[in-house]
Design a protein around this motif. Structure first.
Motif, mmCIF file in Angstrom:
data_model
loop_
_atom_site.group_PDB
_atom_site.id
_atom_site.type_symbol
_atom_site.label_atom_id
_atom_site.label_comp_id
_atom_site.label_asym_id
_atom_site.label_seq_id
_atom_site.Cartn_x
_atom_site.Cartn_y
_atom_site.Cartn_z
ATOM 1 N N SER A 51 -6.941 0.349 0.634
ATOM 2 C CA SER A 51 -8.132 -0.103 -0.067
ATOM 3 C C SER A 51 -7.769 -1.280 -0.959
ATOM 4 O O SER A 51 -6.625 -1.411 -1.403
ATOM 5 N N SER A 52 -8.760 -2.101 -1.253
ATOM 6 C CA SER A 52 -8.485 -3.291 -2.066
ATOM 7 C C SER A 52 -8.156 -2.953 -3.518
ATOM 8 O O SER A 52 -7.714 -3.822 -4.267
ATOM 9 N N ILE A 53 -8.360 -1.712 -3.907
ATOM 10 C CA ILE A 53 -8.025 -1.336 -5.286
ATOM 11 C C ILE A 53 -6.547 -0.961 -5.409
ATOM 12 O O ILE A 53 -6.063 -0.699 -6.507
ATOM 13 N N LYS A 54 -5.846 -0.927 -4.294
ATOM 14 C CA LYS A 54 -4.419 -0.606 -4.308
ATOM 15 C C LYS A 54 -3.615 -1.817 -3.866
ATOM 16 O O LYS A 54 -4.136 -2.753 -3.268
ATOM 17 N N ASP A 55 -2.325 -1.780 -4.146
ATOM 18 C CA ASP A 55 -1.470 -2.846 -3.633
ATOM 19 C C ASP A 55 -0.385 -2.332 -2.689
ATOM 20 O O ASP A 55 0.351 -3.125 -2.095
ATOM 21 N N LYS A 56 -0.353 -1.027 -2.508
ATOM 22 C CA LYS A 56 0.663 -0.454 -1.625
ATOM 23 C C LYS A 56 0.198 0.898 -1.123
ATOM 24 O O LYS A 56 -0.403 1.678 -1.867
ATOM 25 N N ASN A 57 0.463 1.155 0.158
ATOM 26 C CA ASN A 57 0.220 2.476 0.712
ATOM 27 C C ASN A 57 1.337 2.780 1.701
ATOM 28 O O ASN A 57 1.696 1.944 2.519
ATOM 29 N N GLU A 58 1.864 3.985 1.587
ATOM 30 C CA GLU A 58 3.048 4.346 2.371
ATOM 31 C C GLU A 58 2.769 5.597 3.197
ATOM 32 O O GLU A 58 2.137 6.538 2.711
ATOM 33 N N ASP A 59 3.250 5.594 4.431
ATOM 34 C CA ASP A 59 3.112 6.773 5.291
ATOM 35 C C ASP A 59 4.343 6.826 6.178
ATOM 36 O O ASP A 59 4.408 6.164 7.221
ATOM 37 N N GLY A 60 5.308 7.605 5.748
ATOM 38 C CA GLY A 60 6.540 7.733 6.539
ATOM 39 C C GLY A 60 7.277 6.412 6.622
ATOM 40 O O GLY A 60 7.605 5.795 5.605
ATOM 41 N N ARG A 61 7.518 5.953 7.833
ATOM 42 C CA ARG A 61 8.249 4.685 8.025
ATOM 43 C C ARG A 61 7.379 3.450 7.814
ATOM 44 O O ARG A 61 7.873 2.329 7.870
ATOM 45 N N PHE A 62 6.098 3.656 7.623
ATOM 46 C CA PHE A 62 5.147 2.549 7.551
ATOM 47 C C PHE A 62 4.642 2.361 6.118
ATOM 48 O O PHE A 62 4.222 3.318 5.477
ATOM 49 N N THR A 63 4.684 1.116 5.657
ATOM 50 C CA THR A 63 4.156 0.769 4.344
ATOM 51 C C THR A 63 3.318 -0.491 4.482
ATOM 52 O O THR A 63 3.752 -1.458 5.126
ATOM 53 N N VAL A 64 2.146 -0.475 3.891
ATOM 54 C CA VAL A 64 1.317 -1.673 3.876
ATOM 55 C C VAL A 64 1.245 -2.167 2.439
ATOM 56 O O VAL A 64 1.049 -1.388 1.505
ATOM 57 N N PHE A 65 1.424 -3.472 2.279
ATOM 58 C CA PHE A 65 1.342 -4.126 0.981
ATOM 59 C C PHE A 65 0.166 -5.085 0.987
ATOM 60 O O PHE A 65 -0.058 -5.795 1.964
ATOM 61 N N LEU A 66 -0.576 -5.087 -0.118
ATOM 62 C CA LEU A 66 -1.723 -5.977 -0.239
ATOM 63 C C LEU A 66 -1.555 -6.875 -1.455
ATOM 64 O O LEU A 66 -1.344 -6.381 -2.564
ATOM 65 N N ASN A 67 -1.657 -8.175 -1.246
ATOM 66 C CA ASN A 67 -1.623 -9.159 -2.332
ATOM 67 C C ASN A 67 -2.979 -9.855 -2.339
ATOM 68 O O ASN A 67 -3.227 -10.792 -1.582
ATOM 69 N N LYS A 68 -3.857 -9.364 -3.206
ATOM 70 C CA LYS A 68 -5.225 -9.879 -3.199
ATOM 71 C C LYS A 68 -5.316 -11.324 -3.646
ATOM 72 O O LYS A 68 -6.135 -12.089 -3.151
ATOM 73 N N SER A 69 -4.503 -11.706 -4.588
ATOM 74 C CA SER A 69 -4.573 -13.081 -5.076
ATOM 75 C C SER A 69 -4.190 -14.067 -3.979
ATOM 76 O O SER A 69 -4.737 -15.165 -3.887
ATOM 77 N N ALA A 70 -3.268 -13.667 -3.127
ATOM 78 C CA ALA A 70 -2.845 -14.511 -2.009
ATOM 79 C C ALA A 70 -3.658 -14.251 -0.749
ATOM 80 O O ALA A 70 -3.471 -14.937 0.261
ATOM 81 N N LYS A 71 -4.518 -13.248 -0.782
ATOM 82 C CA LYS A 71 -5.283 -12.818 0.393
ATOM 83 C C LYS A 71 -4.330 -12.579 1.559
ATOM 84 O O LYS A 71 -4.489 -13.135 2.663
ATOM 85 N N HIS A 72 -3.369 -11.738 1.304
ATOM 86 C CA HIS A 72 -2.308 -11.498 2.274
ATOM 87 C C HIS A 72 -1.937 -10.021 2.281
ATOM 88 O O HIS A 72 -1.845 -9.380 1.230
#
Lengths: 111, 112
Positions: A51-72
């Motif tokens: 979600s856009s209110i978070k900057d990181k979400n992790e599930d086992g070997r997989f992690t997603v990072f969100l940088n809203k200021s960079a839209k990346h």
């Protein structure tokens, strides 16, 4: 006008190392981001989201990072395994729940 | 097992013929979607339906038609008006208000 871009058509990574897949977006109204994995001649399967209110979400070997200021956002897979070889799609949605998809990145894990 | 069934998996069509791709789900999902995938491109939305007897055009609806007579079924007809129908077609479903789609295995249409 591509609102979601995956600039790397393919990525080759050694087994056991970290795979980093990247995704950029242009619409600041996107509030939810997803990664899907797709094998040839099959439908995509959901992998992980953020979600856009978070900057990181992790599930086992997989992690997603969100940088809203960079839209990346990026997907990290560690350690990479042969079964991770697939096409990875980034998708974004706004308040209407319609998904906008990137073109995909083909990940190849070398033994 | 709950899921989405697409048929046929492979289909060949002569130019000028209409073809219908089947999509059935037993997930009790409200919303159903049809996407098209071409090499090197992301998924593009053809049509979607959030409720029985109602559907909306997506980004590339021209040359396609759908129906939603039952909650479980959302068939896609590729008409002769579709100029470049050769592609991989994906059906998906979800609960209304949810972001995560469940996809079928896809149907590959080739126009000869």
């Amino acid at each position: 006008d591509q609102q979601v871009k995956q600039n790397s058509p393919s990525l080759s990574v050694q087994e056991g190392r970290i795979s980093i897949l990247n995704c950029d977006y242009t619409n600041s109204m996107f509030d939810y981001f997803l990664w899907y994995k797709k094998y040839p001649a099959e439908g995509p399967t959901f992998l992980i989201s953020i979600s856009s209110i978070k900057d990181k979400n992790e599930d086992g070997r997989f992690t997603v990072f969100l940088n809203k200021s960079a839209k990346h956002l990026s997907l990290h897979i560690v350690p990479s395994q042969p079964g991770d070889s697939a096409v990875y799609f980034c998708a974004a949605s706004d308040s209407n729940y319609q998904l906008i998809w990137g073109a995909g990145t083909k990940l190849i894990i070398k033994p | 097992d709950g899921g989405i069934t697409q048929s046929p998996k492979y289909l060949f069509r002569k130019e000028g013929q209409n073809v219908t791709l089947s999509c059935e789900q037993n997930l009790n999902h409200d919303a159903m979607y049809w996407y098209r995938q071409d090499p090197g491109q992301g998924l593009r939305l053809i049509y979607y339906s959030q409720i029985v007897n109602d559907f909306q055009k997506g980004d590339i609806a021209e040359g396609y038609s759908v129906s939603r007579e039952k909650k479980e079924s959302f068939p896609l007809t590729v008409t002769s008006a579709q100029k470049n129908p050769t592609a991989f077609y994906l059906c998906a479903s979800t609960h209304n208000g949810a972001n995560v789609l469940t996809f079928g295995a896809g149907s590959r249409l080739t126009v000869l």
